[in-house]
Design an enzyme around this catalytic site. Structure first.
Site, PDB file in Angstrom:
ATOM      1  N   PHE A 141      77.323  22.266  54.989  1.00  0.00           N
ATOM      2  CA  PHE A 141      76.135  23.104  55.195  1.00  0.00           C
ATOM      3  C   PHE A 141      76.523  24.552  54.949  1.00  0.00           C
ATOM      4  O   PHE A 141      77.487  25.050  55.530  1.00  0.00           O
ATOM      5  CB  PHE A 141      75.559  22.988  56.614  1.00  0.00           C
ATOM      6  CG  PHE A 141      74.313  23.815  56.767  1.00  0.00           C
ATOM      7  CD1 PHE A 141      73.089  23.328  56.334  1.00  0.00           C
ATOM      8  CD2 PHE A 141      74.373  25.102  57.279  1.00  0.00           C
ATOM      9  CE1 PHE A 141      71.936  24.113  56.423  1.00  0.00           C
ATOM     10  CE2 PHE A 141      73.219  25.897  57.374  1.00  0.00           C
ATOM     11  CZ  PHE A 141      72.004  25.389  56.942  1.00  0.00           C
ATOM     12  N   ASP A 226      84.037  29.023  54.944  1.00  0.00           N
ATOM     13  CA  ASP A 226      82.765  29.368  55.578  1.00  0.00           C
ATOM     14  C   ASP A 226      82.977  29.214  57.087  1.00  0.00           C
ATOM     15  O   ASP A 226      82.928  28.112  57.618  1.00  0.00           O
ATOM     16  CB  ASP A 226      81.663  28.445  55.056  1.00  0.00           C
ATOM     17  CG  ASP A 226      80.308  28.720  55.718  1.00  0.00           C
ATOM     18  OD1 ASP A 226      80.272  29.453  56.727  1.00  0.00           O
ATOM     19  OD2 ASP A 226      79.288  28.179  55.227  1.00  0.00           O
ATOM     20  N   LYS A 255      76.500  34.647  62.131  1.00  0.00           N
ATOM     21  CA  LYS A 255      76.174  34.150  63.479  1.00  0.00           C
ATOM     22  C   LYS A 255      76.705  35.043  64.605  1.00  0.00           C
ATOM     23  O   LYS A 255      76.119  36.074  64.867  1.00  0.00           O
ATOM     24  CB  LYS A 255      76.591  32.687  63.593  1.00  0.00           C
ATOM     25  CG  LYS A 255      75.735  31.822  62.652  1.00  0.00           C
ATOM     26  CD  LYS A 255      75.664  30.359  63.003  1.00  0.00           C
ATOM     27  CE  LYS A 255      74.538  29.704  62.214  1.00  0.00           C
ATOM     28  NZ  LYS A 255      74.949  28.659  61.303  1.00  0.00           N
TER      29      LYS A 255
END
Ligand SMILES: *Cc1c(COP(=O)(O)O)cnc(C)c1O
Length: 401
Positions: A141, A226, A255
């Site tokens: 993702f 990532d 985030k």
């Protein structure tokens, strides 16, 4: 109708239906707790997909936000601002790289990293024009833009959105030989999550990240990690690649870099890669805005000053051990690293969704991921007795099958 029902009906009437949230409407939050519009209190076990590692409304982050609100919030990159330099310096020092490029969302940090890798490939590696390839992994993702879903293996992320961006190859995760076979002289980068979050908290075998590092280095290919979800303490180290002492060439961050307050994301790398970007080549109106920089600095400070990676490691180990001692026929596997834990439900017991709904009724907010997995990822400021409080409820739900 309850207040909850009314708010949900309104959101469903006027909003695009691109999510299927649990039926809870939050109006207030503090640290690990949230309250709904009918006065119910819940423990937040999702932390906004790890954007809330520091907890809701951490006082230091809120105070940095308010101070900056009183001064200047947005300049655009057409002018300098006095917050960006200090933030860049702090992020470089924290992550251990020479340069940062600031964006807003995680997807943008990924997209920026992919652009950097292609440009580096053409200008430094000498790949022929338009021949660059990037390798990604099944079950990944990395966001939702067309280029990013172009290398997704999730059917529903892609269906109806073609044609896709070419130049990606998708191979099995945790399979060094597959990487060895696929990498070639046109491969400019490999992009991976050191632990696949949305994929269901999939932890590769130990030594895999080291192998990926060796293979990419041997092939003059960039390793892009990532760490948008795994970074800033979530897995028990500052970054998940630290578990194997692996240093990627590029790291995408987001985030928790925004401390649960603002979207703040970044691509970090050394100069040899970042020099791909020259004036006019890439940009963002809001990237590097002074409000985001103030929040980002405070967010990093909280992670470091409160030793959140160590807390995550210790409490995560305890949490995982206790979860594994729950005797439930419905559980296929309980896995995790730090406070990043997945409980995979056996298909014969249905999906994870009804379990999340039951947990919600007991005051615990979790969200299923990839149908079968309940992800447990509380804010890293959680206390041991609060984990016990959660354990009691999880045990009740898992053993009532
Ligand atoms: C959440 C996430 C993203 C995308 O971040 P957004 O802020 O939602 O754009 C990218 N990669 C990983 C691993 C993520 O968990």
């Amino acid at each position: 109708m309850s207040r909850t029902g009314r708010f949900i009906a309104e959101a469903e009437k006027w909003g695009a239906r691109n999510y299927e949230p649990l039926p809870v409407v939050i109006e207030k939050a503090e640290r690990i707790w949230v309250w709904d519009v009918d006065g119910q209190k819940y423990l937040d076990m999702l932390s906004a997909y790890s954007a809330l590692n520091q907890g809701h409304r951490h006082p230091k982050i809120i105070s940095a936000l308010i101070d900056q609100l009183e001064r200047v919030t947005l300049t655009s990159r057409a002018f300098h601002n006095d917050m960006m330099g200090p933030f860049l310096q702090k992020l470089c020092a924290t992550a251990g790289y020479e340069k940062v490029l600031l964006m807003n969302t995680g997807t943008e940090a990924v997209e920026t990293s992919l652009k950097a890798a292609r440009k580096w490939g053409y200008e430094e590696k000498g790949v022929a024009p338009d021949k660059a390839e990037i390798i990604a992994f099944e079950n990944n993702f990395a966001g939702r833009t067309i280029s990013v879903v172009s290398f997704s293996s999730e059917e529903q992320y892609k269906k109806g959105f073609g044609p896709f961006t070419p130049g990606f190859k998708v191979i099995p995760f945790d399979d060094a030989e597959a990487l060895e076979r696929t990498i070639n002289e046109n491969t400019v980068a490999v992009i991976l999550e050191p632990i696949q979050g949305e994929g269901g908290v999939i932890i590769p075998s130990s030594g895999y990240l080291t192998k990926v590092r060796e293979i990419t280095s041997a092939n003059n290919t960039l390793m892009i990690a990532d760490e948008i979800q795994t970074g800033f303490g979530r897995t028990g180290k500052l970054f998940a690649c630290d578990h194997e002492g692996v240093r990627p060439d590029v790291v995408a961050l987001g985030k928790a870099l925004g401390g649960g307050v603002l979207p703040v994301s970044a691509m970090v790398a050394d100069n040899r890669v970042m020099k791909a970007f020259t004036p006019g080549v890439h940009g963002s109106t809001f990237g590097g805005n002074p409000l985001a920089c103030a929040v980002g600095m405070a967010s990093i400070d909280v992670v470091v000053e409160e030793n959140l990676p160590d807390r995550s490691a210790e409490l995560g180990e305890y949490f995982l051990k206790q979860l594994r001692s729950i005797n439930s026929q419905a559980v296929k596997e309980t896995r995790g690293k730090g406070l990043f834990i997945g409980i995979e439900i056996l298909r014969s017991y249905g999906t994870a969704r009804p379990f999340c709904e039951k947990l919600m009724k007991l005051g615990l907010l979790c969200k299923e991921t990839h149908e079968q997995t309940i992800r447990l990822a509380p804010p890293l400021v959680i206390e041991k007795h609060e984990i016990d409080w959660a354990l009691d409820r999880i045990e009740r739900v898992l053993t009532a099958v």
